[in-house]
Enzyme design. Structure first.
Site: not given
Length: 114
Positions: A35, A38-40, A43
């Site tokens: 996660v 994925a968020e990196s 973003s």
């Protein structure tokens, strides 16, 4: 986390991360590490889409973990699903070194003035 960005544009972001150092007690890639990857990715894509005068802040993320990874690197490919004035959404597909899908994630970022 050891995340390395390989490619970064508003419509596509690619990054990789080592499994070693990002595992849970059983030696499997930690779902939370997937996660974070994925968020990196989402973003960064959203920030590029937003441009230098705006910022991107995550407002929603989900993840489905399909299989485990125990060694090597995982690679995430983020593809823009929507790029508007106030929101940007990405699908991030994370695969192992054999090309097998480890995780599928979707992230939405709000775009606002800095």
């Amino acid at each position: 986390m050891g995340i390395e960005f390989v490619e970064a544009a508003a419509d596509r972001v690619v990054a990789r991360m080592p499994v070693k150092g990002n595992t849970q007690p059983y030696g499997l890639l930690h779902g939370g590490a997937s996660v974070v990857l994925a968020e990196s990715i989402g973003s960064i894509g959203a920030a590029i889409h937003a441009g230098p005068e705006r910022i991107a802040v995550g407002i929603e993320i989900n993840a489905t973990h399909h299989r485990s990874a125990t060694e090597g690197y995982v690679t995430g490919v983020g593809t823009m699903l929507h790029g508007g004035r106030s929101l940007a959404s990405y699908e991030v597909v994370i695969t192992d070194e054999q090309g097998r899908r480890v995780c599928t994630s979707r992230i939405t970022c709000m775009l606002r003035d800095a």
